[in-house]
Design a protein around this motif. Structure first.
Motif, PDB file in Angstrom:
ATOM      1  N   VAL A   1       5.691  48.257 -19.548  1.00 45.88           N
ATOM      2  CA  VAL A   1       6.367  47.762 -18.347  1.00 45.88           C
ATOM      3  C   VAL A   1       5.431  46.910 -17.519  1.00 45.88           C
ATOM      4  O   VAL A   1       5.792  45.877 -16.965  1.00 45.88           O
ATOM      5  N   ALA A   2       4.158  47.369 -17.446  1.00 45.54           N
ATOM      6  CA  ALA A   2       3.207  46.729 -16.536  1.00 45.54           C
ATOM      7  C   ALA A   2       2.637  45.447 -17.086  1.00 45.54           C
ATOM      8  O   ALA A   2       2.008  44.694 -16.364  1.00 45.54           O
ATOM      9  N   GLY A   3       2.817  45.178 -18.357  1.00 39.28           N
ATOM     10  CA  GLY A   3       2.106  44.091 -18.992  1.00 39.28           C
ATOM     11  C   GLY A   3       2.382  42.721 -18.425  1.00 39.28           C
ATOM     12  O   GLY A   3       1.663  41.779 -18.722  1.00 39.28           O
ATOM     13  N   CYS A   4       3.427  42.560 -17.638  1.00 37.16           N
ATOM     14  CA  CYS A   4       3.761  41.242 -17.108  1.00 37.16           C
ATOM     15  C   CYS A   4       3.396  41.084 -15.654  1.00 37.16           C
ATOM     16  O   CYS A   4       3.816  40.133 -15.006  1.00 37.16           O
ATOM     17  N   SER A   5       2.624  42.042 -15.114  1.00 36.78           N
ATOM     18  CA  SER A   5       2.365  41.996 -13.670  1.00 36.78           C
ATOM     19  C   SER A   5       0.893  41.931 -13.380  1.00 36.78           C
ATOM     20  O   SER A   5       0.065  42.346 -14.170  1.00 36.78           O
ATOM     21  N   SER A   6       0.522  41.395 -12.219  1.00 40.01           N
ATOM     22  CA  SER A   6      -0.875  41.402 -11.772  1.00 40.01           C
ATOM     23  C   SER A   6      -0.921  41.708 -10.296  1.00 40.01           C
ATOM     24  O   SER A   6      -1.379  40.924  -9.483  1.00 40.01           O
ATOM     25  N   GLY A   7      -0.411  42.877  -9.921  1.00 37.83           N
ATOM     26  CA  GLY A   7      -0.516  43.293  -8.527  1.00 37.83           C
ATOM     27  C   GLY A   7       0.649  42.810  -7.716  1.00 37.83           C
ATOM     28  O   GLY A   7       1.765  43.264  -7.889  1.00 37.83           O
ATOM     29  N   ASP A   8       0.429  41.827  -6.837  1.00 40.69           N
ATOM     30  CA  ASP A   8       1.485  41.443  -5.915  1.00 40.69           C
ATOM     31  C   ASP A   8       2.366  40.331  -6.491  1.00 40.69           C
ATOM     32  O   ASP A   8       3.499  40.548  -6.891  1.00 40.69           O
ATOM     33  N   ASP A   9       1.864  39.125  -6.561  1.00 47.61           N
ATOM     34  CA  ASP A   9       2.706  38.005  -6.948  1.00 47.61           C
ATOM     35  C   ASP A   9       2.417  37.503  -8.355  1.00 47.61           C
ATOM     36  O   ASP A   9       3.283  37.072  -9.083  1.00 47.61           O
ATOM     37  N   GLY A  10       1.139  37.514  -8.760  1.00 51.96           N
ATOM     38  CA  GLY A  10       0.764  37.034 -10.078  1.00 51.96           C
ATOM     39  C   GLY A  10       0.954  35.535 -10.195  1.00 51.96           C
ATOM     40  O   GLY A  10       1.371  34.846  -9.285  1.00 51.96           O
ATOM     41  N   GLY A  11       0.614  34.998 -11.391  1.00 52.66           N
ATOM     42  CA  GLY A  11       0.820  33.582 -11.641  1.00 52.66           C
ATOM     43  C   GLY A  11      -0.221  32.713 -10.973  1.00 52.66           C
ATOM     44  O   GLY A  11      -1.302  33.149 -10.632  1.00 52.66           O
ATOM     45  N   ALA A  12       0.125  31.451 -10.782  1.00 51.28           N
ATOM     46  CA  ALA A  12      -0.806  30.486 -10.225  1.00 51.28           C
ATOM     47  C   ALA A  12      -0.542  30.250  -8.747  1.00 51.28           C
ATOM     48  O   ALA A  12       0.571  30.426  -8.269  1.00 51.28           O
ATOM     49  N   THR A  13      -1.598  29.887  -8.033  1.00 54.38           N
ATOM     50  CA  THR A  13      -1.469  29.582  -6.619  1.00 54.38           C
ATOM     51  C   THR A  13      -0.926  28.174  -6.456  1.00 54.38           C
ATOM     52  O   THR A  13      -0.780  27.421  -7.414  1.00 54.38           O
ATOM     53  N   SER A  14      -0.647  27.811  -5.217  1.00 53.00           N
ATOM     54  CA  SER A  14      -0.127  26.473  -4.937  1.00 53.00           C
ATOM     55  C   SER A  14      -1.147  25.395  -5.265  1.00 53.00           C
ATOM     56  O   SER A  14      -0.787  24.241  -5.470  1.00 53.00           O
ATOM     57  N   GLU A  15      -2.433  25.755  -5.368  1.00 53.46           N
ATOM     58  CA  GLU A  15      -3.464  24.782  -5.695  1.00 53.46           C
ATOM     59  C   GLU A  15      -3.703  24.708  -7.197  1.00 53.46           C
ATOM     60  O   GLU A  15      -4.628  24.042  -7.658  1.00 53.46           O
ATOM     61  N   GLY A  16      -2.880  25.413  -7.985  1.00 51.02           N
ATOM     62  CA  GLY A  16      -3.045  25.398  -9.422  1.00 51.02           C
ATOM     63  C   GLY A  16      -4.030  26.416  -9.939  1.00 51.02           C
ATOM     64  O   GLY A  16      -4.288  26.486 -11.141  1.00 51.02           O
ATOM     65  N   ARG A  17      -4.607  27.234  -9.055  1.00 42.44           N
ATOM     66  CA  ARG A  17      -5.529  28.287  -9.478  1.00 42.44           C
ATOM     67  C   ARG A  17      -4.743  29.505  -9.949  1.00 42.44           C
ATOM     68  O   ARG A  17      -3.596  29.711  -9.548  1.00 42.44           O
TER      69      ARG A  17
END
Length: 415
Positions: free
Chosen positions: A18-34
């Motif tokens: 279940v957890a494999g697609c998450s990284s805490g709060d929002d996950g993914g990339a920031t607005s600066e592409g980081r």
């Protein structure tokens, strides 16, 4: 080491799926592409600012990752429950002592492959701190911060009493007696703070004793050395240098009503803010046969199983722990001593006599047994028995016998 049951292992496998697609709060990339890297920890209040400043330094040092800190009360428990909801961070500021408890539960990801591929030499850290993050030969994180308890003394009070800083048990007793002040029958100035039975482990080391047997299957503190510790404590109590409850609710050392105490480097910042307080720090006194003794605590950085951005977490861990200048910088921010030996021996620490004492003590500080169940031995058997001893409810022999009986049962149940 007690192994997780098949049912527990299966449950964690399901949770991690279940957890494999998450990284805490929002996950993914920031607005600066980081790429986001979410860090959890139990630090709160002004310590949040310290961690955020360090994270900002890492973010500024490169353009691929953006670390953010989220404070969590009871972070270990939150980590376990987070698997079910998919709310898993990428990196955790971790009490190293918890590693042997949570790694067998499947909560932490091994980092051996990262260490090997990047050629990280774990010999750069204090060896006992690395041992605390290693379970059954597998490394689950890198040490970040270390601490120990050393001897704080009020220089004004010692000078007024004509007392030298003690470096032995007998010297400590003599100094404490000379520094004790009573108004009639009321203790108004304690010569030495004997209020923390949890420090029994370091006293035992100074007496030449051990907490558990060599094979870690039973307790070993009910020994001649353990009795030496409690008999010395009794000598201090009989001499009237301390009374149970003295200074409760205040910092008696900061207020000048306790002359000496054992404490850690975290106390320096608050004590430095006390107007008129002149104090120093020395290594802990040696035991009756000249043995040194201290215990090392502190934090590391780990990657939970199921973290989405484990690579980013590793880059942050590596940047903070393996580059000495980054450890020193955080020492300037927070007052904590780095687990990186080169960083800990930077002039920022060694040129300050108070920090220097902690660094010297670190050279022989041990870590508590990592055998599963020992934390319960300490919390449920040993410390309660010692509290009863200090309050006069149990003799030294009775206290150690009771703690041994309960402690050995706890260790047997954990196997």
């Amino acid at each position: 080491m007690k192994k997780p049951t098949t049912l527990l292992t299966t449950a964690f496998a399901a949770l991690l799926a279940v957890a494999g697609c998450s990284s805490g709060d929002d996950g993914g990339a920031t607005s600066e592409g980081r790429e986001d890297v979410v860090m959890w920890g139990s630090w709160s209040g002004e310590q949040v600012d310290q961690l955020e400043e360090q994270a900002a330094a890492f973010n500024e040092s490169q353009d691929q990752y953006e670390v953010s800190y989220v404070s969590q009360e009871l972070v270990e428990e939150k980590l376990l429950t987070g698997f079910a909801s998919g709310d898993v961070p990428d990196v955790v500021l971790w009490d190293r002592y918890q590693t042997s408890l949570y790694a067998p539960k499947g909560a932490l990801a091994p980092i051996d492959d990262y260490v090997s591929s990047d050629g990280v030499d774990t010999g750069m850290f204090y060896e006992p701190a690395v041992e605390e993050m290693t379970v059954d030969g597998t490394l689950y994180g890198l040490p970040l911060l270390v601490d120990n308890r050393s001897l704080f003394y009020n220089t004004t009070l010692l000078d007024e009493a004509g007392v030298d800083v003690p470096d032995t048990w007998s010297g400590l007793k003599d100094a404490a007696e000379a520094l004790t002040v009573r108004d009639g029958g009321t203790l108004t100035q304690a010569g030495f703070d004997l209020g923390d039975p949890g420090l029994f482990n370091m006293w035992l080391a100074q007496a030449g004793g051990h907490l558990v047997t060599e094979d870690e299957t039973a307790t070993a503190f009910n020994s001649p050395e353990g009795l030496d510790v409690l008999r010395f404590w009794q000598e201090l109590l009989d001499a009237g240098v301390y009374e149970q409850g003295f200074g409760d609710g205040i910092d008696a050392f900061a207020e000048g009503s306790t002359a000496m105490k054992l404490d850690g480097p975290w106390a320096l910042t608050s004590l430095d803010a006390v107007d008129g307080l002149e104090y120093g720090v020395a290594e802990p006194p040696r035991g009756p046969n000249g043995d040194t003794g201290a215990y090392m605590g502190g934090f590391g950085l780990v990657i939970p199983e199921g973290a989405t951005n484990a690579d980013g977490a590793w880059e942050f861990i590596k940047w903070w722990t393996t580059q000495p200048e980054n450890g020193v910088d955080f020492g300037r921010i927070s007052g904590w001593i780095p687990a990186n030996v080169e960083a800990a021996n930077d002039p920022y620490f060694t040129d300050d006599e108070r920090y220097a004492a902690f660094i010297e003590t670190m050279n022989y500080a041990q870590v508590r047994p990592s055998v599963e169940g020992y934390s319960d031995v300490e919390g449920k058997a040993l410390v309660p028995a010692l509290e009863q001893f200090l309050s006069g409810e149990l003799s030294a022999e009775q206290a150690l016998n009771q703690a041994q009986e309960q402690g050995d049962r706890i260790l047997a149940d954990a196997r």
